[in-house]
Design a protein around this motif. Structure first.
Motif, PDB file in Angstrom:
ATOM      1  N   LEU A   6       0.833  -1.209   0.000  1.00  0.00           N
ATOM      2  CA  LEU A   6       0.000   0.000   0.000  1.00  0.00           C
ATOM      3  C   LEU A   6       0.864   1.254   0.000  1.00  0.00           C
ATOM      4  O   LEU A   6       0.589   2.219  -0.716  1.00  0.00           O
ATOM      5  N   TYR A  10       0.527   3.843  -3.040  1.00  0.00           N
ATOM      6  CA  TYR A  10      -0.313   5.018  -2.808  1.00  0.00           C
ATOM      7  C   TYR A  10       0.382   6.193  -2.122  1.00  0.00           C
ATOM      8  O   TYR A  10      -0.212   7.258  -1.995  1.00  0.00           O
ATOM      9  N   VAL A  39      -3.949   3.016   8.843  1.00  0.00           N
ATOM     10  CA  VAL A  39      -4.135   1.915   7.892  1.00  0.00           C
ATOM     11  C   VAL A  39      -3.624   0.618   8.502  1.00  0.00           C
ATOM     12  O   VAL A  39      -4.291  -0.421   8.430  1.00  0.00           O
ATOM     13  N   LYS A  53      -8.555   1.840  -2.680  1.00  0.00           N
ATOM     14  CA  LYS A  53      -8.272   3.244  -2.991  1.00  0.00           C
ATOM     15  C   LYS A  53      -9.292   4.166  -2.315  1.00  0.00           C
ATOM     16  O   LYS A  53      -8.926   5.142  -1.673  1.00  0.00           O
ATOM     17  N   LEU A  56      -8.619   4.197   1.421  1.00  0.00           N
ATOM     18  CA  LEU A  56      -7.450   5.013   1.771  1.00  0.00           C
ATOM     19  C   LEU A  56      -7.756   6.508   1.701  1.00  0.00           C
ATOM     20  O   LEU A  56      -7.358   7.282   2.583  1.00  0.00           O
ATOM     21  N   THR A  60      -7.696   9.300   4.585  1.00  0.00           N
ATOM     22  CA  THR A  60      -6.904  10.513   4.378  1.00  0.00           C
ATOM     23  C   THR A  60      -7.741  11.755   4.663  1.00  0.00           C
ATOM     24  O   THR A  60      -7.291  12.672   5.370  1.00  0.00           O
TER      25      THR A  60
END
Length: 180
Positions: A6, A10, A39, A53, A56, A60
């Motif tokens: 990850l 990312y 995470v 995605k 995440l 964020t």
């Protein structure tokens, strides 16, 4: 999915996303680290790896909100940050500056149909009359034009979509993009 994977996949995209919302570079790195700590502690809650995605980017957004709350600077909170739909809308608005030049690169029938429908807001029925084609023909031109426009945009930019197809973030693939 492994945390290292990850991070590699990312890290850069999340960093860009955060930098657009937080001006302090050292805070950006701190927030990014906080995100991957979250995470790591919540990876077991991810039930569908196909949605990683979106998952995440939601973490964020929440971490950025937490950052502003902890610094008592809610007035500086980026507009729409707490509402992902508004945030996606802002990203889409930023991309619209590229639309006209890209639409103008399309073959003529698609170019005219999209300019009339998408940019001028003319109904498809009027487009059909103006171009002397059937309504279904006008609808097909708009639809095919959209598909061709999407192909051009994906050639020019790396675009990140959420699960509903909304634009989350984008980055030009190269500096010499001919579309915008």
């Amino acid at each position: 999915m492994e945390i290292e994977t990850l991070w590699k996949e990312y890290h850069a995209a999340l960093g860009r996303f955060i930098r657009r919302r937080i001006a302090d570079p050292s805070a950006v790195e701190d927030v990014l680290q906080d995100i991957f700590v979250k995470v790591h502690s919540r990876i077991d809650s991810l039930k569908d790896n196909q949605r990683v995605k979106s998952w995440l980017f939601q973490i964020t957004r929440n971490t950025i909100i937490d950052y502003y709350r902890s610094h008592k600077r809610m007035g500086e909170l980026a507009e729409g940050l707490s509402n992902s739909e508004e945030d996606e809308g802002r990203t889409e608005k930023e991309m619209t500056a590229c639309l006209r030049p890209m639409i103008e690169r399309l073959p003529e029938p698609y170019c005219e149909a999209l300019l009339l429908y998408e940019l001028r807001g003319i109904p498809q029925k009027e487009i059909a009359e103006k171009q002397r084609i059937s309504l279904s023909g006008a609808k097909s031109r708009v639809q095919r034009g959209r598909e061709k426009l999407k192909e051009l945009m994906l050639e020019c930019c790396h675009i990140e979509f959420d699960r509903r197809g909304g634009v989350v973030d984008y980055e030009p693939r190269r500096g010499d993009c001919k579309g915008c």
